[in-house]
Design a protein around this motif. Structure first.
Motif, PDB file in Angstrom:
ATOM      1  N   ILE A 112      -1.758  14.391  -0.829  1.00  0.00           N
ATOM      2  CA  ILE A 112      -2.777  13.440  -0.354  1.00  0.00           C
ATOM      3  C   ILE A 112      -2.827  12.306  -1.369  1.00  0.00           C
ATOM      4  O   ILE A 112      -2.924  12.562  -2.572  1.00  0.00           O
ATOM      5  N   GLU A 113      -2.755  11.077  -0.871  1.00  0.00           N
ATOM      6  CA  GLU A 113      -2.614   9.930  -1.786  1.00  0.00           C
ATOM      7  C   GLU A 113      -3.504   8.776  -1.355  1.00  0.00           C
ATOM      8  O   GLU A 113      -3.490   8.364  -0.198  1.00  0.00           O
ATOM      9  N   ASP A 114      -4.264   8.262  -2.316  1.00  0.00           N
ATOM     10  CA  ASP A 114      -5.062   7.052  -2.101  1.00  0.00           C
ATOM     11  C   ASP A 114      -4.621   5.973  -3.085  1.00  0.00           C
ATOM     12  O   ASP A 114      -3.995   6.272  -4.109  1.00  0.00           O
ATOM     13  N   LEU A 168      -3.775   1.742  -8.995  1.00  0.00           N
ATOM     14  CA  LEU A 168      -2.835   2.854  -9.116  1.00  0.00           C
ATOM     15  C   LEU A 168      -2.980   3.790  -7.931  1.00  0.00           C
ATOM     16  O   LEU A 168      -3.976   3.736  -7.211  1.00  0.00           O
ATOM     17  N   THR A 169      -1.975   4.626  -7.753  1.00  0.00           N
ATOM     18  CA  THR A 169      -2.086   5.654  -6.724  1.00  0.00           C
ATOM     19  C   THR A 169      -2.564   6.939  -7.396  1.00  0.00           C
ATOM     20  O   THR A 169      -2.288   7.183  -8.576  1.00  0.00           O
ATOM     21  N   ILE A 170      -3.310   7.734  -6.622  1.00  0.00           N
ATOM     22  CA  ILE A 170      -3.651   9.090  -7.063  1.00  0.00           C
ATOM     23  C   ILE A 170      -3.116  10.003  -5.972  1.00  0.00           C
ATOM     24  O   ILE A 170      -3.519   9.880  -4.810  1.00  0.00           O
ATOM     25  N   GLU A 171      -2.158  10.854  -6.313  1.00  0.00           N
ATOM     26  CA  GLU A 171      -1.431  11.584  -5.281  1.00  0.00           C
ATOM     27  C   GLU A 171      -1.042  12.999  -5.684  1.00  0.00           C
ATOM     28  O   GLU A 171       0.136  13.305  -5.852  1.00  0.00           O
ATOM     29  N   PRO A 172      -2.044  13.868  -5.837  1.00  0.00           N
ATOM     30  CA  PRO A 172      -1.701  15.259  -6.150  1.00  0.00           C
ATOM     31  C   PRO A 172      -1.066  15.951  -4.943  1.00  0.00           C
ATOM     32  O   PRO A 172      -1.220  15.495  -3.809  1.00  0.00           O
ATOM     33  N   SER A 207       0.878  -1.173   0.000  1.00  0.00           N
ATOM     34  CA  SER A 207       0.000   0.000   0.000  1.00  0.00           C
ATOM     35  C   SER A 207       0.913   1.220   0.000  1.00  0.00           C
ATOM     36  O   SER A 207       2.095   1.119   0.331  1.00  0.00           O
ATOM     37  N   ASP A 208       0.348   2.346  -0.377  1.00  0.00           N
ATOM     38  CA  ASP A 208       1.128   3.586  -0.488  1.00  0.00           C
ATOM     39  C   ASP A 208       0.151   4.744  -0.278  1.00  0.00           C
ATOM     40  O   ASP A 208      -0.561   5.129  -1.202  1.00  0.00           O
ATOM     41  N   ILE A 209       0.111   5.236   0.950  1.00  0.00           N
ATOM     42  CA  ILE A 209      -0.881   6.250   1.316  1.00  0.00           C
ATOM     43  C   ILE A 209      -0.139   7.494   1.820  1.00  0.00           C
ATOM     44  O   ILE A 209       0.851   7.372   2.543  1.00  0.00           O
ATOM     45  N   GLY A 268       0.409   9.831 -10.290  1.00  0.00           N
ATOM     46  CA  GLY A 268       0.429   8.526  -9.636  1.00  0.00           C
ATOM     47  C   GLY A 268       1.111   7.467 -10.468  1.00  0.00           C
ATOM     48  O   GLY A 268       1.639   7.734 -11.543  1.00  0.00           O
ATOM     49  N   HIS A 269       1.089   6.261  -9.916  1.00  0.00           N
ATOM     50  CA  HIS A 269       1.802   5.131 -10.523  1.00  0.00           C
ATOM     51  C   HIS A 269       1.030   3.853 -10.252  1.00  0.00           C
ATOM     52  O   HIS A 269       0.189   3.796  -9.367  1.00  0.00           O
ATOM     53  N   MET A 270       1.338   2.807 -10.998  1.00  0.00           N
ATOM     54  CA  MET A 270       0.778   1.481 -10.745  1.00  0.00           C
ATOM     55  C   MET A 270       1.272   0.979  -9.394  1.00  0.00           C
ATOM     56  O   MET A 270       2.388   1.300  -8.964  1.00  0.00           O
TER      57      MET A 270
HETATM   58 MN    MN Z   1       3.004   6.900  -4.352  1.00  0.00          MN
END
Ligand code: MN
Ligand code: GLY
Length: 462
Positions: free
Chosen positions: A431-433, A389-393, A259-261, A342-344
């Motif tokens: 912020i990343e989900d 994927l991650t979404i992290e603006p 995970s990557d939050i 973001g990334h896979m």
């Molecule tokens: Mn990330």
């Protein structure tokens, strides 16, 4: 491990993609820290794990496409190892768990590969990132170590990326487990983010939470009051009122899914007006980007839309100016948002990055941009159902970058440098989900980690 059929099926699919030759997949070995028997935490190679599932050092797999066979090479533990490490399953037993019955001592690997080379069969291997495995491939194939990474199989890379990009339900369940541990890590960090506490105290606690679930973090914890340094691993600062604390951290499950939050919270628990203004822009970018995430949409377009939201928000508070579309097209917003959306994510936190970012994130239709900001986007291609994927603006105020652009008079038509100057003490917010692309949209994975201003303030109050 998953059921043996999972690995059998994956190898079958890989054979269908590759068509001829042999595929060599070396596992990882132990990596010593300061003397041979004092090793770093062992991490198996993710592609080896994907196709063979066995999480221990000293193994290699061959998928023989021409003869429709799979082979596992490794040694049974000797008595000396049993004394120190306890009894271990035999290589035969491990092979059966991975869905194959052709197992051999590791010493037979050399002959197996050399025979294939002599018969002029194609020996496919992936980019190699560990020196030991470069030396191994040199020994097995005769390719000089300096040439190993120029002789990788592009067909194999493409095939592995194709298979690993679309997550199976059992993989999604693992990633959700990893996010649920990250929930615990992040809510704990929020509650500890009070003035006078040191970053290292919180970083240590959350890494401990990951370990208390049996496995380490999925990448080195980023936890800092200097969030404008994007991957800040220094944890020596004392938290003080007025700073945001950025925590970018995740867990790796026993099956090695990540995970990557990221969460950004105000030290002390209450957002100031200025912090809230910036925070709400980043949150809006995240929410909108998540709403846009669905099969068929190029992730590059979602990145661009998130950039437009950031630009328009910064314009509303007077930090940017001019036409939003033009500012984004020319990359002016990248002063504040210099990285990709973001990334896979999967068995690697940046999934398959070792195979080459452009194979994973781009294709014949969508090529990587060379504009500062957009060029940092790791995933640009059209999304497919099953991608995770991650979404992290983020929005950051990076003093050296601000100074450089101002001195170069870069984009004075879009950036209000005078006002930006007064934000140089702000730090950053990200912020990343972790998000699954579903048949008709997307789903944020795992237990929702507090994200709105209200949710964060409430969590920090308790
Ligand atoms: Mn990330
Ligand atoms: N979580 C670190 C990164 O995505 O680069």
């Amino acid at each position: 491990m998953f059921e043996s059929d999972v690995y059998k099926e994956r190898r079958k699919k890989l054979r269908e993609e590759i068509k001829s030759g042999v595929i060599l997949l070396p596992g990882n070995g132990e990596s010593p820290m300061n003397y041979p028997s004092n090793a770093y935490h062992f991490r198996q190679d993710s592609t080896f794990l994907y196709f063979f599932g066995i999480d221990q050092p000293g193994l290699a797999g061959i998928i023989d496409v021409d003869n429709n066979e799979d082979y596992l090479f490794g040694d049974d533990t000797d008595l000396a190892s049993v004394i120190w490490m306890g009894p271990q399953p035999s290589i035969k037993e491990l092979g059966l768990k991975a869905g194959l019955n052709k197992t051999f001592p590791y010493s037979k690997l050399e002959k197996a590969v050399k025979d294939a080379v002599e018969k002029k069969r194609n020996v496919h291997f992936l980019p190699v990132y560990r020196a030991e495995n470069i030396i191994l491939i040199e020994k097995l194939t005769g390719i000089h170590h300096s040439e190993v990474n120029s002789n990788i199989s592009r067909d194999l890379i493409r095939a592995v990326v194709k298979l690993r990009s679309v997550k199976e339900p059992n993989e999604i369940a693992e990633i959700e487990k990893a996010v649920n541990v990250a929930y615990e890590m992040h809510t704990t960090a929020m509650k500890l983010a009070m003035p006078g506490v040191y970053e290292k105290e919180i970083a240590g606690r959350i890494e401990g939470i990951s370990l208390s679930h049996g496995t380490p973090v999925s990448f080195p914890v980023i936890l800092t009051i200097n969030g404008h340094i994007l991957h800040n691993h220094y944890h020596g600062n004392m938290l003080r009122e007025g700073r945001m604390m950025v925590t970018d951290a995740g867990h790796e499950t026993s099956m090695r899914y990540a995970s990557d939050i990221t969460r950004s919270v105000p030290v002390g628990g209450k957002f100031s007006e200025r912090q809230k203004e910036i925070y709400e822009i980043v949150l809006q970018a995240l929410v909108q980007a998540t709403a846009m995430t669905r099969p068929g949409v190029p992730n590059r377009d979602i990145h661009i839309e998130a950039s437009a939201i950031i630009t328009s928000g910064l314009k509303d508070i007077g930090l940017m100016k001019g036409d939003v579309g033009e500012a984004v097209a020319r990359g002016a917003h990248a002063l504040f948002f210099p990285h990709g959306l973001g990334h896979m994510m999967g068995l690697d936190v940046h999934d398959m990055e070792g195979l080459g970012e452009d194979y994973v994130g781009y294709d014949d239709e969508i090529k990587r941009s060379d504009i500062f900001g957009l060029k940092g986007l790791r995933l640009g291609r059209r999304l497919q159902e099953g991608f995770v994927l991650t979404i992290e603006p983020g929005i950051y105020f990076i003093p050296p970058l601000i100074d450089k652009w101002r001195d170069e008079k870069k984009f004075p038509e879009f950036i209000n440098y005078e006002k930006v100057e007064s934000y140089k003490d702000f730090g950053g917010i990200r912020i990343e989900d972790d998000v699954l692309v579903t048949a008709d949209g997307s789903r944020v994975l795992g237990k929702p980690v507090p994200k709105t201003v209200n949710e964060i303030e409430k969590t920090m109050e308790s």
